[in-house]
Design a protein around this motif. Sequence first.
Motif, PDB file in Angstrom:
ATOM      1  N   PRO A 144      -1.717  38.452  13.220  1.00 15.41           N
ATOM      2  CA  PRO A 144      -0.891  37.328  12.755  1.00 15.41           C
ATOM      3  C   PRO A 144      -1.474  35.958  13.089  1.00 15.41           C
ATOM      4  CG  PRO A 144       0.468  38.996  13.817  1.00 15.41           C
ATOM      5  CD  PRO A 144      -0.950  39.379  14.078  1.00 15.41           C
ATOM      6  N   LEU A 145      -2.173  35.847  14.221  1.00 11.41           N
ATOM      7  CA  LEU A 145      -2.782  34.563  14.552  1.00 11.41           C
ATOM      8  C   LEU A 145      -3.835  34.179  13.521  1.00 11.41           C
ATOM      9  CD1 LEU A 145      -3.079  34.826  18.427  1.00 11.41           C
ATOM     10  CD2 LEU A 145      -1.774  33.100  17.151  1.00 11.41           C
ATOM     11  N   VAL A 146      -4.611  35.153  13.076  1.00 16.54           N
ATOM     12  CA  VAL A 146      -5.614  34.879  12.041  1.00 16.54           C
ATOM     13  C   VAL A 146      -4.933  34.525  10.719  1.00 16.54           C
ATOM     14  CG1 VAL A 146      -7.441  35.901  10.628  1.00 16.54           C
ATOM     15  CG2 VAL A 146      -7.405  36.308  13.100  1.00 16.54           C
ATOM     16  N   LEU A 147      -3.909  35.293  10.353  1.00 10.59           N
ATOM     17  CA  LEU A 147      -3.226  35.042   9.085  1.00 10.59           C
ATOM     18  C   LEU A 147      -2.521  33.690   9.071  1.00 10.59           C
ATOM     19  CD1 LEU A 147      -1.689  38.574   8.358  1.00 10.59           C
ATOM     20  CD2 LEU A 147      -3.863  37.617   7.552  1.00 10.59           C
ATOM     21  N   SER A 148      -2.020  33.272  10.222  1.00 11.54           N
ATOM     22  CA  SER A 148      -1.306  31.998  10.276  1.00 11.54           C
ATOM     23  C   SER A 148      -2.253  30.800  10.194  1.00 11.54           C
ATOM     24  CB  SER A 148      -0.483  31.899  11.563  1.00 11.54           C
ATOM     25  OG  SER A 148      -1.317  31.879  12.706  1.00 11.54           O
ATOM     26  N   ARG A 152       0.588  26.095   6.627  1.00 12.42           N
ATOM     27  CA  ARG A 152       1.082  24.836   7.179  1.00 12.42           C
ATOM     28  C   ARG A 152       2.603  24.857   7.284  1.00 12.42           C
ATOM     29  NH1 ARG A 152      -0.607  22.892  10.700  1.00 12.42           N
ATOM     30  NH2 ARG A 152       0.795  21.112  10.422  1.00 12.42           N
ATOM     31  N   ARG A 153       3.227  25.882   6.719  1.00  7.70           N
ATOM     32  CA  ARG A 153       4.663  26.065   6.887  1.00  7.70           C
ATOM     33  C   ARG A 153       4.938  27.562   6.969  1.00  7.70           C
ATOM     34  NH1 ARG A 153       6.610  25.221   2.083  1.00  7.70           N
ATOM     35  NH2 ARG A 153       7.468  27.314   1.768  1.00  7.70           N
ATOM     36  N   LEU A 154       5.708  27.985   7.953  1.00 11.52           N
ATOM     37  CA  LEU A 154       6.067  29.397   8.093  1.00 11.52           C
ATOM     38  C   LEU A 154       7.576  29.542   7.990  1.00 11.52           C
ATOM     39  CD1 LEU A 154       5.168  32.333   8.783  1.00 11.52           C
ATOM     40  CD2 LEU A 154       5.697  31.780  11.175  1.00 11.52           C
ATOM     41  N   ASP A 155       8.016  30.264   6.962  1.00  9.95           N
ATOM     42  CA  ASP A 155       9.448  30.525   6.795  1.00  9.95           C
ATOM     43  C   ASP A 155       9.849  31.850   7.426  1.00  9.95           C
ATOM     44  OD1 ASP A 155       9.700  28.150   5.300  1.00  9.95           O
ATOM     45  OD2 ASP A 155       9.033  29.192   3.481  1.00  9.95           O
ATOM     46  N   HIS A 156       8.981  32.847   7.334  1.00 13.29           N
ATOM     47  CA  HIS A 156       9.311  34.166   7.896  1.00 13.29           C
ATOM     48  C   HIS A 156       8.048  35.001   7.994  1.00 13.29           C
ATOM     49  CE1 HIS A 156      11.102  38.326   7.912  1.00 13.29           C
ATOM     50  NE2 HIS A 156      11.885  37.715   8.781  1.00 13.29           N
ATOM     51  N   LEU A 157       7.924  35.741   9.092  1.00 12.00           N
ATOM     52  CA  LEU A 157       6.820  36.684   9.260  1.00 12.00           C
ATOM     53  C   LEU A 157       7.406  38.041   9.632  1.00 12.00           C
ATOM     54  CD1 LEU A 157       3.385  36.306  10.897  1.00 12.00           C
ATOM     55  CD2 LEU A 157       4.899  38.087  11.761  1.00 12.00           C
ATOM     56  N   ALA A 158       7.026  39.070   8.899  1.00  9.72           N
ATOM     57  CA  ALA A 158       7.540  40.416   9.149  1.00  9.72           C
ATOM     58  C   ALA A 158       6.383  41.391   9.316  1.00  9.72           C
ATOM     59  CB  ALA A 158       8.449  40.865   8.006  1.00  9.72           C
ATOM     60  N   ILE A 159       6.417  42.130  10.401  1.00  9.53           N
ATOM     61  CA  ILE A 159       5.436  43.185  10.648  1.00  9.53           C
ATOM     62  C   ILE A 159       6.186  44.507  10.673  1.00  9.53           C
ATOM     63  CG2 ILE A 159       3.668  44.079  12.197  1.00  9.53           C
ATOM     64  CD1 ILE A 159       3.623  41.221  13.463  1.00  9.53           C
ATOM     65  N   ASP A 160       5.839  45.397   9.759  1.00 14.85           N
ATOM     66  CA  ASP A 160       6.433  46.729   9.730  1.00 14.85           C
ATOM     67  C   ASP A 160       5.387  47.749  10.146  1.00 14.85           C
ATOM     68  OD1 ASP A 160       9.311  46.951   8.500  1.00 14.85           O
ATOM     69  OD2 ASP A 160       8.307  45.334   7.415  1.00 14.85           O
ATOM     70  N   ILE A 286       4.166  37.482   4.906  1.00 14.59           N
ATOM     71  CA  ILE A 286       4.363  36.123   5.387  1.00 14.59           C
ATOM     72  C   ILE A 286       4.928  35.282   4.259  1.00 14.59           C
ATOM     73  CG2 ILE A 286       3.240  34.035   6.226  1.00 14.59           C
ATOM     74  CD1 ILE A 286       1.223  35.745   7.672  1.00 14.59           C
ATOM     75  N   ASP A 287       6.067  34.640   4.531  1.00 13.75           N
ATOM     76  CA  ASP A 287       6.643  33.669   3.609  1.00 13.75           C
ATOM     77  C   ASP A 287       6.383  32.280   4.169  1.00 13.75           C
ATOM     78  OD1 ASP A 287       7.660  35.602   1.894  1.00 13.75           O
ATOM     79  OD2 ASP A 287       9.509  35.805   3.060  1.00 13.75           O
ATOM     80  N   GLY A 288       5.754  31.447   3.374  1.00 11.28           N
ATOM     81  CA  GLY A 288       5.437  30.092   3.794  1.00 11.28           C
ATOM     82  C   GLY A 288       4.781  29.366   2.647  1.00 11.28           C
ATOM     83  N   ASP A 289       3.978  28.372   2.950  1.00 11.06           N
ATOM     84  CA  ASP A 289       3.325  27.653   1.861  1.00 11.06           C
ATOM     85  C   ASP A 289       2.030  28.335   1.429  1.00 11.06           C
ATOM     86  OD1 ASP A 289       1.892  27.026   4.116  1.00 11.06           O
ATOM     87  OD2 ASP A 289       1.787  24.866   3.717  1.00 11.06           O
ATOM     88  N   ALA A 290       1.644  29.424   2.138  1.00 11.42           N
ATOM     89  CA  ALA A 290       0.519  30.264   1.713  1.00 11.42           C
ATOM     90  C   ALA A 290       0.946  31.728   1.894  1.00 11.42           C
ATOM     91  CB  ALA A 290      -0.730  29.957   2.535  1.00 11.42           C
ATOM     92  N   PRO A 291       1.833  32.248   1.023  1.00 12.07           N
ATOM     93  CA  PRO A 291       2.419  33.581   1.196  1.00 12.07           C
ATOM     94  C   PRO A 291       1.349  34.684   1.179  1.00 12.07           C
ATOM     95  CG  PRO A 291       3.601  32.320  -0.464  1.00 12.07           C
ATOM     96  CD  PRO A 291       2.350  31.568  -0.173  1.00 12.07           C
ATOM     97  N   LEU A 292       1.621  35.731   1.952  1.00 10.05           N
ATOM     98  CA  LEU A 292       0.697  36.868   2.042  1.00 10.05           C
ATOM     99  C   LEU A 292       1.487  38.169   2.079  1.00 10.05           C
ATOM    100  CD1 LEU A 292      -1.732  35.530   4.806  1.00 10.05           C
ATOM    101  CD2 LEU A 292      -2.311  35.853   2.389  1.00 10.05           C
ATOM    102  N   ASP A 293       0.876  39.212   1.555  1.00  8.02           N
ATOM    103  CA  ASP A 293       1.446  40.549   1.610  1.00  8.02           C
ATOM    104  C   ASP A 293       0.294  41.523   1.829  1.00  8.02           C
ATOM    105  OD1 ASP A 293       2.415  43.243   0.275  1.00  8.02           O
ATOM    106  OD2 ASP A 293       4.220  42.062   0.702  1.00  8.02           O
ATOM    107  N   ILE A 294       0.247  42.140   3.006  1.00  6.90           N
ATOM    108  CA  ILE A 294      -0.933  42.914   3.404  1.00  6.90           C
ATOM    109  C   ILE A 294      -0.532  44.309   3.873  1.00  6.90           C
ATOM    110  CG2 ILE A 294      -2.854  43.038   5.055  1.00  6.90           C
ATOM    111  CD1 ILE A 294      -2.760  39.948   5.105  1.00  6.90           C
ATOM    112  N   GLU A 295      -1.211  45.300   3.340  1.00  2.73           N
ATOM    113  CA  GLU A 295      -1.004  46.694   3.730  1.00  2.73           C
ATOM    114  C   GLU A 295      -2.225  47.173   4.497  1.00  2.73           C
ATOM    115  OE1 GLU A 295       1.863  49.718   3.494  1.00  2.73           O
ATOM    116  OE2 GLU A 295       1.893  48.071   2.052  1.00  2.73           O
TER     117      GLU A 295
END
Length: 345
Positions: A144-148, A152-160, A286-295
């Motif tokens: 998550p540190l690398v992904l963040s 510049r804005r983080l709304d939500h981060l979820a790790i499953d 990751i929901d923010g100004d640079a959204p990501l979805d990683i498997e």
Amino acid sequence: MSQKQLRVVQWATGNIGTRALRAVIDHPDLTLAGLYVHSDAKEGLDAGALCDRDAVGVKATRSIDEIMNLGADCVLYMPLQFDLDEVCRILASGANIVTTRGEFHHPPSMPTAIRDAVEAACATGGTSVHSTGSSPGFISEAVPLVLSSIQRRLDHLAIDEYADLSQRDSPGILFEVMGFGQSLAEFAQARLDHVKANFGPSLQVLADALGLPFDSVEASGELAAARSDVTIAAGTIPSGTVAAQRITISGMRDGRELMRFRPTWYCTTDIDADWDLHATGWHISIDGDAPLDIEMRFPFPLERMSELSPNYTANRAVNAVHAVYSAAPGIRTSLDLPLIVPVLS
């Protein structure tokens, strides 16, 4: 790139410890200085014999005094139970500690008496201690540190996290500790507290790093039952008993969940709940100004899970030895250390 040769003690040879021992023996910049074991049956055996390697001339011992007299640079501390006196004695002796136990991920949330005792031991020995592993550690901090770094804005981060445990031949852990095969009831508070204590501090490290500290960390759990009798490597799970569990660790800020770690551990996919049961691995969104979805999935069959999965935890600890050795004295988190880069043999 070659690094300083460091003398390392492996402390305990369970599932993870055995893989770490093997990695130390094979590592070009580490020398096995000693091996501490808890079992009478292992005492006196050559370390190589305990991890499928040729003899290395280091005998397993149950004597803490013998280990303390080695003058090792670092101890890979991997017992089943945390022992404060052991940890403080190791640190005060001048040996650093890298551990796969989770007590040291987030010093501010540690019990004050334990934190103060460990910090005092570090000051005495000029040493540092660091908790790491695959989960928590790699997936809840490093990744998550690398992904963040692109946000510049983080709304939500979820790790499953998803783990199919059907091939894990550990009846004591699955049935007695985790509660599989037992009758459905409310999720045991002790179990929730245990998982919260393991993963909550890791999320707190991440939140602090991003300047978004939590107001609180909360935990909740759900259970699902087997629809029919199912036989797994560890035994039988009768129909109607616990066959899957999902625990949610939530980091709360300003009245809402900002970050979440949610492990879903299951022994069969034939359960009485409509859950998303992915293959073993992790999913990060990751929901923010640079959204990501990683498997991230483990690309091998379940039959090889017990052979390969311990490496994920052991290897990160071994790879962190040089960074922890070079760190300033004290309890060191992922934020205090440089990027962990392995030197491969």
